[in-house]
Design a protein around this motif. Structure first.
Motif, PDB file in Angstrom:
ATOM      1  N   GLY A  58      27.209 -34.553  48.343  1.00  0.00           N
ATOM      2  CA  GLY A  58      28.218 -35.430  47.741  1.00  0.00           C
ATOM      3  C   GLY A  58      27.890 -35.756  46.301  1.00  0.00           C
ATOM      4  O   GLY A  58      28.767 -35.733  45.430  1.00  0.00           O
ATOM      5  N   ARG A  59      26.639 -36.038  46.036  1.00  0.00           N
ATOM      6  CA  ARG A  59      26.237 -36.334  44.661  1.00  0.00           C
ATOM      7  C   ARG A  59      26.392 -35.114  43.767  1.00  0.00           C
ATOM      8  O   ARG A  59      26.778 -35.239  42.599  1.00  0.00           O
ATOM      9  CB  ARG A  59      24.801 -36.850  44.635  1.00  0.00           C
ATOM     10  CG  ARG A  59      24.682 -38.244  45.191  1.00  0.00           C
ATOM     11  CD  ARG A  59      23.291 -38.789  45.125  1.00  0.00           C
ATOM     12  NE  ARG A  59      23.249 -40.130  45.696  1.00  0.00           N
ATOM     13  CZ  ARG A  59      22.144 -40.752  46.043  1.00  0.00           C
ATOM     14  NH1 ARG A  59      20.968 -40.167  45.879  1.00  0.00           N
ATOM     15  NH2 ARG A  59      22.203 -41.966  46.556  1.00  0.00           N
ATOM     16  N   ALA A  60      26.120 -33.930  44.304  1.00  0.00           N
ATOM     17  CA  ALA A  60      26.281 -32.693  43.531  1.00  0.00           C
ATOM     18  C   ALA A  60      27.750 -32.460  43.188  1.00  0.00           C
ATOM     19  O   ALA A  60      28.073 -32.051  42.065  1.00  0.00           O
ATOM     20  CB  ALA A  60      25.711 -31.514  44.308  1.00  0.00           C
ATOM     21  N   GLU A  61      28.631 -32.723  44.144  1.00  0.00           N
ATOM     22  CA  GLU A  61      30.068 -32.572  43.889  1.00  0.00           C
ATOM     23  C   GLU A  61      30.526 -33.540  42.803  1.00  0.00           C
ATOM     24  O   GLU A  61      31.308 -33.174  41.926  1.00  0.00           O
ATOM     25  CB  GLU A  61      30.865 -32.803  45.165  1.00  0.00           C
ATOM     26  CG  GLU A  61      30.740 -31.695  46.177  1.00  0.00           C
ATOM     27  CD  GLU A  61      31.405 -32.010  47.509  1.00  0.00           C
ATOM     28  OE1 GLU A  61      31.813 -33.159  47.741  1.00  0.00           O
ATOM     29  OE2 GLU A  61      31.512 -31.072  48.321  1.00  0.00           O
ATOM     30  N   GLN A  62      30.018 -34.762  42.845  1.00  0.00           N
ATOM     31  CA  GLN A  62      30.375 -35.744  41.828  1.00  0.00           C
ATOM     32  C   GLN A  62      29.855 -35.331  40.456  1.00  0.00           C
ATOM     33  O   GLN A  62      30.547 -35.473  39.445  1.00  0.00           O
ATOM     34  CB  GLN A  62      29.817 -37.113  42.202  1.00  0.00           C
ATOM     35  CG  GLN A  62      30.491 -37.728  43.408  1.00  0.00           C
ATOM     36  CD  GLN A  62      29.819 -39.004  43.836  1.00  0.00           C
ATOM     37  OE1 GLN A  62      29.792 -39.960  43.079  1.00  0.00           O
ATOM     38  NE2 GLN A  62      29.272 -39.013  45.036  1.00  0.00           N
ATOM     39  N   ALA A  63      28.639 -34.810  40.419  1.00  0.00           N
ATOM     40  CA  ALA A  63      28.059 -34.363  39.150  1.00  0.00           C
ATOM     41  C   ALA A  63      28.850 -33.192  38.578  1.00  0.00           C
ATOM     42  O   ALA A  63      29.084 -33.119  37.368  1.00  0.00           O
ATOM     43  CB  ALA A  63      26.601 -33.973  39.343  1.00  0.00           C
ATOM     44  N   SER A  64      29.275 -32.292  39.442  1.00  0.00           N
ATOM     45  CA  SER A  64      30.081 -31.155  39.010  1.00  0.00           C
ATOM     46  C   SER A  64      31.403 -31.625  38.408  1.00  0.00           C
ATOM     47  O   SER A  64      31.821 -31.136  37.357  1.00  0.00           O
ATOM     48  CB  SER A  64      30.337 -30.220  40.189  1.00  0.00           C
ATOM     49  OG  SER A  64      31.207 -29.190  39.827  1.00  0.00           O
ATOM     50  N   ALA A  65      32.035 -32.577  39.053  1.00  0.00           N
ATOM     51  CA  ALA A  65      33.306 -33.110  38.546  1.00  0.00           C
ATOM     52  C   ALA A  65      33.097 -33.794  37.203  1.00  0.00           C
ATOM     53  O   ALA A  65      33.908 -33.636  36.281  1.00  0.00           O
ATOM     54  CB  ALA A  65      33.906 -34.090  39.547  1.00  0.00           C
ATOM     55  N   SER A  66      31.993 -34.522  37.057  1.00  0.00           N
ATOM     56  CA  SER A  66      31.703 -35.195  35.795  1.00  0.00           C
ATOM     57  C   SER A  66      31.458 -34.190  34.673  1.00  0.00           C
ATOM     58  O   SER A  66      31.912 -34.387  33.548  1.00  0.00           O
ATOM     59  CB  SER A  66      30.488 -36.109  35.944  1.00  0.00           C
ATOM     60  OG  SER A  66      30.773 -37.169  36.812  1.00  0.00           O
ATOM     61  N   ALA A  67      30.752 -33.116  34.991  1.00  0.00           N
ATOM     62  CA  ALA A  67      30.477 -32.091  33.985  1.00  0.00           C
ATOM     63  C   ALA A  67      31.767 -31.405  33.548  1.00  0.00           C
ATOM     64  O   ALA A  67      31.964 -31.149  32.349  1.00  0.00           O
ATOM     65  CB  ALA A  67      29.495 -31.066  34.540  1.00  0.00           C
ATOM     66  N   LYS A  68      32.641 -31.128  34.502  1.00  0.00           N
ATOM     67  CA  LYS A  68      33.921 -30.505  34.161  1.00  0.00           C
ATOM     68  C   LYS A  68      34.757 -31.434  33.289  1.00  0.00           C
ATOM     69  O   LYS A  68      35.396 -31.005  32.334  1.00  0.00           O
ATOM     70  CB  LYS A  68      34.689 -30.146  35.425  1.00  0.00           C
ATOM     71  CG  LYS A  68      34.110 -28.972  36.176  1.00  0.00           C
ATOM     72  CD  LYS A  68      34.885 -28.713  37.445  1.00  0.00           C
ATOM     73  CE  LYS A  68      34.242 -27.629  38.282  1.00  0.00           C
ATOM     74  NZ  LYS A  68      34.971 -27.441  39.554  1.00  0.00           N
ATOM     75  N   LYS A  69      34.735 -32.721  33.618  1.00  0.00           N
ATOM     76  CA  LYS A  69      35.487 -33.694  32.831  1.00  0.00           C
ATOM     77  C   LYS A  69      34.944 -33.761  31.406  1.00  0.00           C
ATOM     78  O   LYS A  69      35.711 -33.787  30.450  1.00  0.00           O
ATOM     79  CB  LYS A  69      35.407 -35.077  33.483  1.00  0.00           C
ATOM     80  CG  LYS A  69      36.195 -36.127  32.758  1.00  0.00           C
ATOM     81  CD  LYS A  69      36.100 -37.481  33.444  1.00  0.00           C
ATOM     82  CE  LYS A  69      36.812 -38.538  32.637  1.00  0.00           C
ATOM     83  NZ  LYS A  69      36.646 -39.865  33.208  1.00  0.00           N
ATOM     84  N   ALA A  70      33.643 -33.749  31.268  1.00  0.00           N
ATOM     85  CA  ALA A  70      33.033 -33.784  29.939  1.00  0.00           C
ATOM     86  C   ALA A  70      33.403 -32.534  29.145  1.00  0.00           C
ATOM     87  O   ALA A  70      33.713 -32.613  27.949  1.00  0.00           O
ATOM     88  CB  ALA A  70      31.518 -33.908  30.053  1.00  0.00           C
ATOM     89  N   GLY A  71      33.393 -31.378  29.794  1.00  0.00           N
ATOM     90  CA  GLY A  71      33.774 -30.144  29.124  1.00  0.00           C
ATOM     91  C   GLY A  71      35.218 -30.161  28.661  1.00  0.00           C
ATOM     92  O   GLY A  71      35.536 -29.700  27.561  1.00  0.00           O
ATOM     93  N   GLU A  72      36.097 -30.690  29.492  1.00  0.00           N
ATOM     94  CA  GLU A  72      37.501 -30.796  29.111  1.00  0.00           C
ATOM     95  C   GLU A  72      37.679 -31.769  27.948  1.00  0.00           C
ATOM     96  O   GLU A  72      38.504 -31.543  27.065  1.00  0.00           O
ATOM     97  CB  GLU A  72      38.352 -31.228  30.307  1.00  0.00           C
ATOM     98  CG  GLU A  72      38.457 -30.182  31.392  1.00  0.00           C
ATOM     99  CD  GLU A  72      39.180 -28.925  30.942  1.00  0.00           C
ATOM    100  OE1 GLU A  72      40.089 -29.009  30.088  1.00  0.00           O
ATOM    101  OE2 GLU A  72      38.822 -27.845  31.437  1.00  0.00           O
TER     102      GLU A  72
END
Length: 57
Positions: free
Chosen positions: A35-49
């Motif tokens: 779950g934490r990995a999924e959240q981190a992935s979403a945060s990284a994608k948001k930062a990239g966008e």
């Protein structure tokens, strides 16, 4: 950032939070980590966008 990207990232973040909560409720450390990995992935994608949005201006 397009609306579909925002929705996708928010969905992934919520899925991660739910997975983490289930892991905590069942004392399943691997689910908590997943779950934490999924959240981190979403945060990284948001930062990239967000970076893309800055350079579009």
């Amino acid at each position: 950032m397009s609306a579909s990207d925002k929705i996708s990232n928010a969905t992934e973040d919520l899925k991660g939070k739910a997975t983490e909560a289930v892991g905590k409720a069942t004392n399943d450390d691997s689910k908590v980590a997943e779950g934490r990995a999924e959240q981190a992935s979403a945060s990284a994608k948001k930062a990239g966008e967000n970076v893309k949005d800055i350079f579009k201006k």
